[in-house]
Write a protein that holds these residues in place. Sequence first.
Motif, PDB file in Angstrom:
ATOM      1  N   LEU A  87     -22.578  63.723 -43.447  1.00  0.00           N
ATOM      2  CA  LEU A  87     -23.923  62.646 -43.340  1.00  0.00           C
ATOM      3  C   LEU A  87     -23.570  61.596 -42.495  1.00  0.00           C
ATOM      4  O   LEU A  87     -22.544  60.881 -42.902  1.00  0.00           O
ATOM      5  N   SER A  88     -24.382  61.120 -41.707  1.00  0.00           N
ATOM      6  CA  SER A  88     -24.144  59.977 -40.815  1.00  0.00           C
ATOM      7  C   SER A  88     -25.497  59.251 -40.485  1.00  0.00           C
ATOM      8  O   SER A  88     -26.696  59.838 -40.983  1.00  0.00           O
ATOM      9  N   CYS A  89     -25.376  57.996 -40.001  1.00  0.00           N
ATOM     10  CA  CYS A  89     -26.629  57.272 -39.488  1.00  0.00           C
ATOM     11  C   CYS A  89     -26.258  56.152 -38.836  1.00  0.00           C
ATOM     12  O   CYS A  89     -25.035  55.799 -38.729  1.00  0.00           O
ATOM     13  N   SER A  90     -27.187  55.583 -38.116  1.00  0.00           N
ATOM     14  CA  SER A  90     -27.086  54.245 -37.311  1.00  0.00           C
ATOM     15  C   SER A  90     -27.830  53.492 -38.298  1.00  0.00           C
ATOM     16  O   SER A  90     -28.982  53.808 -38.789  1.00  0.00           O
ATOM     17  N   SER A  91     -27.355  52.354 -38.751  1.00  0.00           N
ATOM     18  CA  SER A  91     -27.828  51.452 -39.650  1.00  0.00           C
ATOM     19  C   SER A  91     -27.910  50.024 -39.535  1.00  0.00           C
ATOM     20  O   SER A  91     -26.781  49.261 -38.827  1.00  0.00           O
ATOM     21  N   THR A  92     -28.723  49.226 -39.963  1.00  0.00           N
ATOM     22  CA  THR A  92     -28.753  47.760 -40.137  1.00  0.00           C
ATOM     23  C   THR A  92     -28.297  47.402 -41.391  1.00  0.00           C
ATOM     24  O   THR A  92     -28.494  46.167 -41.684  1.00  0.00           O
ATOM     25  N   GLY A  93     -27.828  48.402 -42.334  1.00  0.00           N
ATOM     26  CA  GLY A  93     -27.066  47.899 -43.472  1.00  0.00           C
ATOM     27  C   GLY A  93     -27.350  48.878 -44.686  1.00  0.00           C
ATOM     28  O   GLY A  93     -26.562  49.267 -45.383  1.00  0.00           O
ATOM     29  N   ASN A  94     -28.925  48.580 -45.311  1.00  0.00           N
ATOM     30  CA  ASN A  94     -29.217  49.204 -46.267  1.00  0.00           C
ATOM     31  C   ASN A  94     -29.006  50.903 -46.262  1.00  0.00           C
ATOM     32  O   ASN A  94     -28.649  51.566 -47.193  1.00  0.00           O
ATOM     33  N   ILE A 114     -22.733  50.795 -37.961  1.00  0.00           N
ATOM     34  CA  ILE A 114     -23.162  49.467 -38.024  1.00  0.00           C
ATOM     35  C   ILE A 114     -23.093  48.539 -37.083  1.00  0.00           C
ATOM     36  O   ILE A 114     -21.829  48.900 -36.357  1.00  0.00           O
ATOM     37  N   PRO A 115     -24.012  47.643 -36.642  1.00  0.00           N
ATOM     38  CA  PRO A 115     -23.590  46.623 -35.836  1.00  0.00           C
ATOM     39  C   PRO A 115     -22.328  45.966 -36.645  1.00  0.00           C
ATOM     40  O   PRO A 115     -22.431  45.667 -37.900  1.00  0.00           O
ATOM     41  N   ALA A 116     -21.104  45.407 -36.108  1.00  0.00           N
ATOM     42  CA  ALA A 116     -20.188  44.998 -36.889  1.00  0.00           C
ATOM     43  C   ALA A 116     -20.347  43.551 -37.273  1.00  0.00           C
ATOM     44  O   ALA A 116     -19.657  43.223 -38.342  1.00  0.00           O
ATOM     45  N   ASP A 117     -21.526  42.788 -37.006  1.00  0.00           N
ATOM     46  CA  ASP A 117     -21.832  41.561 -37.658  1.00  0.00           C
ATOM     47  C   ASP A 117     -22.693  41.577 -38.839  1.00  0.00           C
ATOM     48  O   ASP A 117     -23.263  40.440 -39.116  1.00  0.00           O
ATOM     49  N   LEU A 118     -22.793  42.479 -39.432  1.00  0.00           N
ATOM     50  CA  LEU A 118     -23.813  42.945 -40.741  1.00  0.00           C
ATOM     51  C   LEU A 118     -23.323  41.954 -41.775  1.00  0.00           C
ATOM     52  O   LEU A 118     -22.349  41.297 -41.883  1.00  0.00           O
ATOM     53  N   GLU A 119     -24.166  41.533 -42.654  1.00  0.00           N
ATOM     54  CA  GLU A 119     -23.938  41.207 -44.053  1.00  0.00           C
ATOM     55  C   GLU A 119     -22.755  41.589 -44.673  1.00  0.00           C
ATOM     56  O   GLU A 119     -22.807  42.776 -44.768  1.00  0.00           O
ATOM     57  N   GLN A 120     -21.885  40.826 -45.236  1.00  0.00           N
ATOM     58  CA  GLN A 120     -20.625  41.245 -46.039  1.00  0.00           C
ATOM     59  C   GLN A 120     -20.969  42.139 -47.242  1.00  0.00           C
ATOM     60  O   GLN A 120     -20.453  43.188 -47.347  1.00  0.00           O
ATOM     61  N   ALA A 121     -21.846  41.752 -47.965  1.00  0.00           N
ATOM     62  CA  ALA A 121     -22.601  42.502 -49.052  1.00  0.00           C
ATOM     63  C   ALA A 121     -23.006  44.057 -48.666  1.00  0.00           C
ATOM     64  O   ALA A 121     -22.636  44.988 -49.325  1.00  0.00           O
ATOM     65  N   LYS A 122     -23.542  44.024 -47.530  1.00  0.00           N
ATOM     66  CA  LYS A 122     -24.002  45.317 -47.195  1.00  0.00           C
ATOM     67  C   LYS A 122     -22.724  46.288 -46.855  1.00  0.00           C
ATOM     68  O   LYS A 122     -22.841  47.543 -46.840  1.00  0.00           O
ATOM     69  N   ILE A 123     -22.025  45.650 -46.049  1.00  0.00           N
ATOM     70  CA  ILE A 123     -20.642  46.409 -45.504  1.00  0.00           C
ATOM     71  C   ILE A 123     -19.751  46.867 -46.712  1.00  0.00           C
ATOM     72  O   ILE A 123     -19.378  48.175 -46.855  1.00  0.00           O
ATOM     73  N   GLY A 130     -17.130  55.250 -50.560  1.00  0.00           N
ATOM     74  CA  GLY A 130     -16.376  56.349 -49.690  1.00  0.00           C
ATOM     75  C   GLY A 130     -16.789  56.779 -48.373  1.00  0.00           C
ATOM     76  O   GLY A 130     -17.967  56.245 -47.927  1.00  0.00           O
ATOM     77  N   GLY A 131     -16.002  57.555 -47.710  1.00  0.00           N
ATOM     78  CA  GLY A 131     -16.601  57.886 -46.334  1.00  0.00           C
ATOM     79  C   GLY A 131     -15.924  56.942 -45.373  1.00  0.00           C
ATOM     80  O   GLY A 131     -15.191  56.086 -45.811  1.00  0.00           O
ATOM     81  N   ARG A 132     -16.403  56.947 -44.326  1.00  0.00           N
ATOM     82  CA  ARG A 132     -16.033  56.173 -43.023  1.00  0.00           C
ATOM     83  C   ARG A 132     -17.162  55.224 -42.717  1.00  0.00           C
ATOM     84  O   ARG A 132     -18.601  55.494 -42.662  1.00  0.00           O
ATOM     85  N   LEU A 133     -16.783  53.995 -42.476  1.00  0.00           N
ATOM     86  CA  LEU A 133     -17.952  52.936 -41.984  1.00  0.00           C
ATOM     87  C   LEU A 133     -17.292  52.350 -40.650  1.00  0.00           C
ATOM     88  O   LEU A 133     -16.324  51.702 -40.794  1.00  0.00           O
ATOM     89  N   ILE A 134     -18.139  52.529 -39.690  1.00  0.00           N
ATOM     90  CA  ILE A 134     -17.706  52.378 -38.362  1.00  0.00           C
ATOM     91  C   ILE A 134     -18.272  51.413 -37.686  1.00  0.00           C
ATOM     92  O   ILE A 134     -19.574  51.207 -37.539  1.00  0.00           O
TER      93      ILE A 134
END
Length: 366
Positions: A87-94, A114-123, A130-134
Amino acid sequence: MTRSHIESGPTNIWRYQALLPVPVDVAAKQNMNPGWTKLVKAGNLGRTLGIKSLHIKDDSGNPTHSFKDRVVAIAVEAARNFGFHTLSCSSTGNLAGAVTAAAARAGLDACVFIPADLEQAKIAMARVFGGRLIGIEGTYDEVNRFCSELIGDPLGDKWGFVNVNLRPYYAEGSKTLAYEIAEQLGWRLPEQIVIPIASGSQLTKIDKGFKELVALGLVEDTPYKVFGAQALGCSPVSAAYKAGHDVVQPVKPDTIAKSLAIGNPADGPYVLDIARRTGGAVEDVTDAEIVAAIKLLASTEGIFAETAGGVTVGVLKKLVENGTLDPEAETVVLNTGVGLKTLDAVSSIAEPTAVIRPSLDAFRAI
């Protein structure tokens, strides 16, 4: 479909199973079971703004504390049906958090972008499941384009991108907001509704949900006005509406409302159509107005909204002040996520009112 049939169902979105592209036994599957969040009678905020009857649909009560759990729940079932393993997505955080949580629950792999500069809480929320967050160096629109390329590459084989190749299913999840609002109002449509705009899909699907309820005879066919809300720093739909255009010109986002920071909204033209057809409008607010609205909602109703909620409440206030929204009409405003994910927006008050010694005299002195 009858009202009694729906009312006897589970207290989540699966009470509307027959209206969604999911299997009949979906409620028995491993899923996050989102929905049936509170519709709050916002009397304090209503009195402050001069609105006679105001409700807040507070979707921060979902499993990962945003409305994205609704759309992902539908996409998970489509992914299972197509035999996808990731399962994957492009995301602004939520969405990233909703996808990794849903994948963990469903027993699927997850890899989200995600864009690398998102809010730390969302990251942090996206990673904890789990899974990978790129992180991608670029805007959300660049992340989305990258995901579209990955779908056509062997690397993306058997991957379900919830908001790209599964988007037709994913988008249907937003209809459940319309269903719940109407049911919670006593099986009637609100006269006015204020909805945040990112891609624009949520707004278009809420309108679709209302029309489906009318077609089924579950609610009376009464007029309603749809208002779209954007942050000024990413307001291509608002700009097109105000200019009288039918085409939405892409922009480069620059706003604290990162969950709405989509500079090229796919459903923008349809949002314009709905706002004009229903007699609504599309409006925007500055970052300062967003922060003020977050504080206003929290101090009047005890609801801590993320920046997207600040956008809708800020736009609500602006629409009342400029005479566009009728303060006598029953109004619903959406809060789509919890403020704990966007604490940077209210960092100016992230300290005690005063610091004193533990004594009554010290307290009397302040």
